[in-house]
Structures are given as C-alpha cells and as structure tokens.
Design a protein around this motif. Structure first.
Motif, PDB file in Angstrom:
ATOM      1  N   VAL A  53      86.885 181.142 110.804  1.00 55.04           N
ATOM      2  CA  VAL A  53      87.682 182.173 110.126  1.00 55.04           C
ATOM      3  C   VAL A  53      88.173 183.140 111.178  1.00 55.04           C
ATOM      4  CG1 VAL A  53      87.598 184.103 108.499  1.00 55.04           C
ATOM      5  CG2 VAL A  53      86.340 182.018 107.995  1.00 55.04           C
ATOM      6  N   ARG A  54      89.425 183.576 111.026  1.00 53.20           N
ATOM      7  CA  ARG A  54      89.949 184.628 111.907  1.00 53.20           C
ATOM      8  C   ARG A  54      90.923 185.494 111.125  1.00 53.20           C
ATOM      9  NH1 ARG A  54      94.059 181.130 115.780  1.00 53.20           N
ATOM     10  NH2 ARG A  54      95.749 180.974 114.276  1.00 53.20           N
ATOM     11  N   LYS A  55      91.129 186.719 111.628  1.00 56.04           N
ATOM     12  CA  LYS A  55      92.127 187.602 111.028  1.00 56.04           C
ATOM     13  C   LYS A  55      93.507 187.037 111.310  1.00 56.04           C
ATOM     14  CE  LYS A  55      90.008 192.111 110.809  1.00 56.04           C
ATOM     15  NZ  LYS A  55      90.151 193.528 111.137  1.00 56.04           N
ATOM     16  N   ALA A  56      94.357 187.122 110.315  1.00 55.27           N
ATOM     17  CA  ALA A  56      95.742 186.681 110.503  1.00 55.27           C
ATOM     18  C   ALA A  56      96.454 187.693 111.395  1.00 55.27           C
ATOM     19  CB  ALA A  56      96.447 186.570 109.159  1.00 55.27           C
ATOM     20  N   PRO A  57      97.284 187.209 112.313  1.00 59.80           N
ATOM     21  CA  PRO A  57      98.040 188.157 113.155  1.00 59.80           C
ATOM     22  C   PRO A  57      98.995 188.984 112.308  1.00 59.80           C
ATOM     23  CG  PRO A  57      98.565 185.863 113.717  1.00 59.80           C
ATOM     24  CD  PRO A  57      97.572 185.842 112.606  1.00 59.80           C
ATOM     25  N   GLN A  58      99.208 190.211 112.723  1.00 57.75           N
ATOM     26  CA  GLN A  58     100.117 191.088 111.975  1.00 57.75           C
ATOM     27  C   GLN A  58     101.510 191.025 112.507  1.00 57.75           C
ATOM     28  OE1 GLN A  58      98.584 195.049 111.746  1.00 57.75           O
ATOM     29  NE2 GLN A  58      96.886 194.426 110.478  1.00 57.75           N
TER      30      GLN A  58
END
Length: 95
Positions: A90-95
């Motif tokens: 899992v990773r944060k989606a790029p903004q």
C-alpha cells in the motif's frame, strides 16, 4: 429597551477526505503471467483486457497500481494479493 440580533458563528467544520491510497502489485520470479491475470480478473473483477494490461505492466515495469481508494480498502486488497501469493504493498497516491 432594544433587542438586537447578533450573527451566529458556525462551529461546523468541513471534513477533508483522506488522500487516496493505492494497492501496488510487484513483479516476482515465481508467478506465471497467466496466474497474475487470473488473480486480477477473479479478485478485482477486471475484464480480460484490463487484467492483461495490468499484468504486463507488472511484468515489464516491475509493478502496477491495481486499485486506488481508502486506506483500509487498499490494505484489504494487499492482504488478498498476499493470500493469492502475489507481492503487493500500500502507498499514498501521488498528488
């Protein structure tokens, strides 16, 4: 005696939605491409073309984002990928 009405300040706050998260499946030397396609089709319900495109991205690029959404949902997807024997994070989606 005069009565006046004072404006009422709102104390309500607007909830800012959590930043989207991603489920990333990584390439490994163990699983067959046909099996990875099968997992994407059976678990996520992707059409054959979409599942094959994601599988090829995993194979050629080393990884692919297979889902995006709330963190808890992405964590469930990662656990499911692990249950199928795939390497996923899992990773944060790029903004």
């Amino acid at each position: 005696m005069s009565t006046s009405t004072l404006p009422v300040e709102s104390t309500a706050t607007t909830a800012i939605p959590d930043q989207p998260w991603q489920t990333v499946v990584w390439n490994d030397p163990v699983n067959l491409m046909s099996y990875v396609t099968y997992v994407f089709r059976s678990y996520f319900g992707y059409a054959r073309e979409r599942a094959e495109a994601l599988m090829l991205a995993v194979h050629h690029d080393g990884h692919a984002v297979v889902a995006e959404g709330a963190r808890e949902t992405m964590e469930r997807h990662v656990q499911a990928m692990h249950d199928f024997g795939l390497w996923a994070t899992v990773r944060k989606a790029p903004q």
